[in-house]
Design a protein around this motif. Structure first.
Motif, PDB file in Angstrom:
ATOM      1  N   UNK A  82      40.833  47.178  37.528  1.00  0.00           N
ATOM      2  CA  UNK A  82      40.677  46.541  36.218  1.00  0.00           C
ATOM      3  C   UNK A  82      39.323  46.875  35.612  1.00  0.00           C
ATOM      4  N   UNK A  83      38.280  46.863  36.433  1.00  0.00           N
ATOM      5  CA  UNK A  83      36.942  47.156  35.922  1.00  0.00           C
ATOM      6  C   UNK A  83      36.793  48.630  35.548  1.00  0.00           C
ATOM      7  N   UNK A  84      37.378  49.519  36.342  1.00  0.00           N
ATOM      8  CA  UNK A  84      37.315  50.940  36.024  1.00  0.00           C
ATOM      9  C   UNK A  84      38.080  51.244  34.739  1.00  0.00           C
ATOM     10  N   UNK A 141      48.308  44.945  33.045  1.00  0.00           N
ATOM     11  CA  UNK A 141      48.337  43.584  33.586  1.00  0.00           C
ATOM     12  C   UNK A 141      46.997  43.195  34.207  1.00  0.00           C
ATOM     13  N   UNK A 142      46.202  44.186  34.586  1.00  0.00           N
ATOM     14  CA  UNK A 142      44.975  43.904  35.329  1.00  0.00           C
ATOM     15  C   UNK A 142      43.752  43.695  34.449  1.00  0.00           C
ATOM     16  N   UNK A 143      43.820  44.109  33.193  1.00  0.00           N
ATOM     17  CA  UNK A 143      42.659  44.023  32.301  1.00  0.00           C
ATOM     18  C   UNK A 143      42.053  42.621  32.234  1.00  0.00           C
ATOM     19  N   UNK A 159      36.549  40.818  33.848  1.00  0.00           N
ATOM     20  CA  UNK A 159      35.306  40.089  33.624  1.00  0.00           C
ATOM     21  C   UNK A 159      35.077  38.918  34.552  1.00  0.00           C
ATOM     22  N   UNK A 160      35.938  38.755  35.553  1.00  0.00           N
ATOM     23  CA  UNK A 160      35.863  37.598  36.449  1.00  0.00           C
ATOM     24  C   UNK A 160      35.209  37.970  37.777  1.00  0.00           C
ATOM     25  N   UNK A 200      39.095  35.964  39.949  1.00  0.00           N
ATOM     26  CA  UNK A 200      40.179  36.913  39.702  1.00  0.00           C
ATOM     27  C   UNK A 200      41.299  36.741  40.723  1.00  0.00           C
ATOM     28  N   UNK A 201      40.930  36.562  41.993  1.00  0.00           N
ATOM     29  CA  UNK A 201      41.923  36.357  43.039  1.00  0.00           C
ATOM     30  C   UNK A 201      42.744  35.099  42.762  1.00  0.00           C
TER      31      UNK A 201
END
Length: 419
Positions: free
Chosen positions: A53-55, A96-98, A102-103, A108-109
């Motif tokens: 998500x971060x990448x 779905x991961x975006x 930021x968490x 996020x988990x």
């Protein structure tokens, strides 16, 4: 013999103890030593999703398919030498991961696993026994395996069963949910067969549009060449992994292919063993949707077919079975103490329910039972459907006794969340 699903619910607690206590002790004690215990192993696979998500947000999604870089990055942030990691998911999953980017890890988990669990429970909601859903899902070995590894099985299960359950009344929404399942291609294999056999143009078009939207959105936001990179790298990487995988890795694969490989056969032999299971799954799925059938039993049967069809199956993918199995057990009376359920049906369905933990233990000792139990469970479900009255008999008996809610629910299978 008088056996009900309810009488077997003590295994809810047994499953919890095995997965949460016994299995980690066995794993850490026999494989890596108790001195190697590290809490970062719990949910360790989830770091892949958070990293992806971060990448993706930072415009570096293509680097995810650089196996050497990705493997090293995950190893540094989880536990050195903790296992094999490679990003083999399609770019559409990044959509779905975006929201996770930021968490923090724990935030996020919690969001990822909590929303997936909520979706699975919601799509299997039943007015007959809604409170049972909590214990059934929380203590389900598939749920615990997903929580332990931080995987996406529950999300796929919610999307798949939600789509199946809406097909009769809301084909457009059914097509959308089934289209979302394409984020896990190995579980998407049978969906085109379902929609073609069902002959619903609306559902088929909605599914195609949804898949096209995910492909276009991922290409626009994360790079136009990302899909070409995925198609060039992932198939060959998966083939290599499945061909060369060994040891504990194979015990996580409950497909017919995984069973053959766990017994020491070559990958070629594994694919030959898998082929009849895949053909069976395709044929049964087409048969199930060629004509109108009782939806609850039909949906459980096709979910079992989804699990049988693919060689690239992992234990956490059995979470797709939980919603279908819960509603089936509720509707047929397998949850009721006063219902004389068929002995083999209760045993086999509960064996499949427990499969995510019993397959690990048995496969490690030369008995990979995953595909056998899954196929036998499919047989007993189809036998009930084909039997005199089948599921309808159970429903009619309850209706005659005044349980109108069961009849109402069957007729509206299913507007999700109906009260």
């Amino acid at each position: 013999m008088f056996v009900s699903f309810a009488r077997l619910q003590i295994y809810f607690i047994v499953a919890l103890l095995l997965v949460a206590v016994v299995y980690p002790i066995y794993l850490f004690g026999s494989v890596m030593g108790l001195d190697g215990f590290d809490l970062r192993r719990v949910g360790g696979d989830f770091y892949q999703f958070l990293l992806a998500s971060r990448m993706a947000v930072s415009g570096q999604a293509a680097q995810l398919y650089d196996f050497g870089w990705f493997y090293g990055e995950v190893q540094r942030n989880v536990v050195a030498g903790s296992g094999f990691y490679a990003w083999v998911h399609p770019p559409s999953l990044l959509v779905f991961l975006v929201p996770l980017s930021g968490l923090t890890y724990l935030q996020a988990y919690g969001l990822w696993m909590g929303s997936a669990a909520a979706l699975s429970i919601f799509v299997s909601f039943s007015r007959k026994a809604p409170i049972r859903a909590f214990t059934f899902f929380i203590f389900a070995p598939a749920t615990l395996v997903n929580l332990f590894y931080g995987q996406s099985g529950m999300l796929a299960g919610g999307l798949l069963y939600g789509g199946l359950r809406l097909m009769d009344r809301h084909p457009a929404w059914a097509g959308v949910l089934l289209g979302f399942v394409s984020i896990k291609p190995e579980l998407f294999m049978l969906i085109p067969i379902i929609l073609i056999a069902y002959r619903s143009i609306i559902a088929l078009c909605a599914c195609v549009v949804t898949v096209a939207f995910l492909v276009d959105a991922s290409a626009v936001f994360f790079g136009s060449g990302l899909w070409w990179i995925y198609l060039e790298t992932v198939p060959s990487l998966l083939t290599t992994v499945m061909d060369q995988g060994e040891g504990n890795f194979l015990y996580l694969i409950p497909s017919a292919f995984g069973a053959a490989r766990a017994l020491g056969f070559s990958a070629t032999a594994g694919y030959m063993v898998q082929l009849p299971f895949t053909i069976l799954a395709f044929v049964v799925t087409f048969w199930l949707f060629m004509r109108e059938r009782e939806p609850v039993a039909r949906n459980l049967a096709v979910t079992l077919c989804v699990l049988l069809a693919t060689p690239f199956l992992f234990l956490w993918d059995y979470a797709v079975l939980s919603p279908a199995l819960y509603l089936y057990a509720t509707r047929t009376g397998l949850f009721d103490e006063d219902v004389d359920s068929p002995y083999m049906e209760s045993i086999l369905l509960f064996a499949v329910y427990l499969l995510p933990i019993i397959n690990i233990a048995l496969a490690a000792h030369g008995f990979p039972v995953g595909p056998v139990f899954t196929a036998l469970a499919l047989i007993v479900v189809i036998a009930r459907m084909a039997g005199a009255g089948g599921l309808q008999t159970s429903v009619d008996e309850k209706t005659e006794q005044g349980d109108k809610s069961v009849s109402d629910e069957r007729e509206s299978d299913e507007g999700l969340g109906t009260t």
